[in-house]
Design an enzyme around this catalytic site. Structure first.
Site, short mmCIF file in Angstrom:
data_model
loop_
_atom_site.label_atom_id
_atom_site.label_comp_id
_atom_site.label_asym_id
_atom_site.label_seq_id
_atom_site.Cartn_x
_atom_site.Cartn_y
_atom_site.Cartn_z
N LYS A 287 0.81 -1.22 0.00
CA LYS A 287 0.00 0.00 0.00
C LYS A 287 0.84 1.27 0.00
O LYS A 287 0.38 2.32 -0.42
CB LYS A 287 -0.98 -0.03 1.17
CG LYS A 287 -2.00 -1.14 0.96
CD LYS A 287 -3.07 -1.18 2.00
CE LYS A 287 -4.14 -2.20 1.65
NZ LYS A 287 -3.87 -3.54 2.17
C1 LIG Z 1 -4.46 -4.65 1.64
C2 LIG Z 1 -3.70 -5.89 1.50
C3 LIG Z 1 -4.14 -6.91 0.64
C4 LIG Z 1 -5.43 -6.80 -0.14
O1 LIG Z 1 -5.40 -5.80 -1.10
P1 LIG Z 1 -6.78 -5.28 -1.74
O2 LIG Z 1 -6.40 -4.17 -2.64
O3 LIG Z 1 -7.64 -4.85 -0.61
O4 LIG Z 1 -7.35 -6.45 -2.46
C5 LIG Z 1 -3.35 -8.04 0.52
N1 LIG Z 1 -2.21 -8.18 1.23
C6 LIG Z 1 -1.77 -7.23 2.06
C7 LIG Z 1 -0.52 -7.46 2.82
C8 LIG Z 1 -2.48 -6.05 2.22
O5 LIG Z 1 -2.05 -5.11 3.06
#
Ligand SMILES: *Cc1c(COP(=O)(O)O)cnc(C)c1O
Length: 455
Positions: free
Chosen positions: A111
């Site tokens: 993210k």
């Molecule tokens: C947020 C997250 C996901 C999922 O991503 P989305 O965009 O919500 O599908 C998967 N793995 C990790 C480590 C995350 O932080």
């Protein structure tokens, strides 16, 4: 570029509205009115660009009425200067499978890739507009940390992060709550992630409240996150030099994998996108047999995927229904009543682009163990589910998105291989630092009050 809402595409919006508001007033999500589709020749021209140059080219397709290409290029550079990898992401091997490591940013999860950019984009916007903005965001663990790191210390911005109390890993919590900057507020809700997300949605749809505090959102429904994430799909394709490529994506809110779908719509030769879920498998049931009915959220060792209703799925519904916003609005009513079964013809369309699988808790632990023993690599539990899904579907040469550093989930790693995955040195301090957060009841009015008292 013009944008519309998935629930009413008769009105047009610009990039500024899409970025700052996140969610349309009618409750729909923003999507571009039309998309740039790269020809094969145009793709070749992007092939040898650095990660930063490629980001600038892709994002600029969407944002040119908001920021010049030159200023955009500077923001991109600044955003990725905080990453431990010079090329931002890194491709490595686990056996035959390729891992796309996306966790080299400040808070160790994918993210950061979008959020560091978004933080700088807010700063750019506020330098030109005399305003104060309050960002409110729900997190299942990683979004909040990434958003806080991106926003902390920036002027005219506050950030309020709602996380489900005691339902995220201790390292995830500490990375968020040990930040000392005065514009950062952590709120632990007595409830689960869907409760947190619902509270934020309710606050947004209370226009009187949301306007009164200039509320803005950075959840994965924010279109800017999607376009910034689409970049690494292009980058992997160019790096691996294949004719066609498939990806397995650990999925919660359907944001990251939707970014792959966007890349495909823009002409990138992607074969399949594999949606990988944990025991909260609504998306697997939806994609494999059309069943989009949610169940109780279960707590798992991959907490960032402990989600039932995946907000971004609405964007796919819109596209699959040939951009028919009336139909999308009708379907979203059914989703709200928890009674949506995907129509047979739509399911066939979805299955041209997507496959899905899910891994339960024991399978996830086993995958971590097996890859440690056979390949000497420690996978975080989310990435392990991506690897597991690819294996179950026998997609051995696909690219698995590696979404977090294993040290963020020490409890799971210890249970699987009885090892401690250390935090990188620059993050060790969070383990002893004092934590700051308030525990608040799972009630929207109480949260509103709490926020008002602090701005
Ligand atoms: C947020 C997250 C996901 C999922 O991503 P989305 O965009 O919500 O599908 C998967 N793995 C990790 C480590 C995350 O932080």
């Amino acid at each position: 570029m013009k944008y519309v809402s998935t629930r009413d595409n008769s009105k047009e919006y610009n990039f500024e509205q899409v970025f700052i508001k996140g969610l349309a007033d009618d409750g729909g999500l923003y999507v571009p009115k039309s998309l740039k589709k790269f020809s094969f020749q145009e793709l070749l021209e992007l092939k040898n660009l650095s990660y930063n140059e490629l980001s600038t080219e892709i994002i600029n397709q969407f944002s040119s009425d908001f920021i010049s290409k030159e200023e955009l290029s500077n923001l991109v550079k600044k955003s990725y200067s905080t990453f431990r990898e010079k090329e931002v992401v890194k491709i490595s091997n686990v056996g035959e499978i390729k891992l796309l490591e996306l966790f080299h940013g400040p808070t160790l999860a994918f993210k950061d890739v979008a959020m560091q950019f978004i933080g700088n984009l807010y700063e750019y916007y506020l330098n030109k507009n005399d305003k104060k903005i309050n960002i409110v965001v729900a997190t299942s663990g990683d979004t909040g940390a990434a958003a806080i790191d991106a926003i902390k210390g920036k002027s005219n911005l506050n950030i309020f992060v709602l996380h489900p109390n005691n339902k995220i890993s201790s390292v995830q919590r500490k990375i968020m709550t040990t930040v000392e900057e005065k514009n950062v507020f952590n709120i632990a809700i007595d409830g689960n992630f869907d409760d947190c997300q619902n509270i934020v949605k309710q606050m947004f749809s209370d226009l009187e409240f949301s306007k009164s505090i200039n509320m803005s959102g950075v959840n994965s429904i924010n279109w800017v996150r999607i376009i910034v994430q689409a970049v690494y799909y292009f980058y992997s394709y160019f790096k691996l030099d294949k004719e066609i490529i498939s990806f397995a994506v650990p999925t919660g809110n359907f944001g990251d994998v939707f970014a792959g779908y966007l890349a495909k719509q823009m002409g990138l030769p992607i074969d399949k996108l594999i949606v990988a879920t944990n025991e909260n498998d609504i998306l697997h049931r939806a994609i494999s047999k059309g069943d989009y009915v949610s169940k109780e959220v279960r707590e798992t060792i991959s907490p960032s995927m402990d989600i039932q209703l995946a907000s971004n799925f609405e964007r796919l519904i819109y596209y699959v229904n040939s951009s028919d916003s009336e139909k999308t609005a009708e379907i979203m009513k059914k989703v709200k009543q928890n009674s949506y079964q995907i129509e047979k013809n739509n399911l066939e369309i979805i299955q041209k682009d997507f496959l899905s699988e899910s891994c339960n808790e024991q399978e996830t632990l086993d995958i971590i163990k097996k890859n440690y023993e056979e390949n000497n690599i420690i996978l975080d539990p989310h990435t392990a589910i991506g690897v597991g899904a690819a294996k179950k579907l026998s997609f051995n040469d696909c690219v698995v998105l590696s979404t977090a550093h294993p040290c963020k989930f020490p409890e799971a790693i210890k249970n699987s291989i009885n090892l401690k995955a250390d935090l990188p040195d620059e993050l060790m301090f969070v383990m002893d630092e004092k934590e700051n957060y308030n525990i608040v009841d799972n009630e929207v009015e109480k949260i509103k009050q709490h926020i008002k008292e602090r701005i």
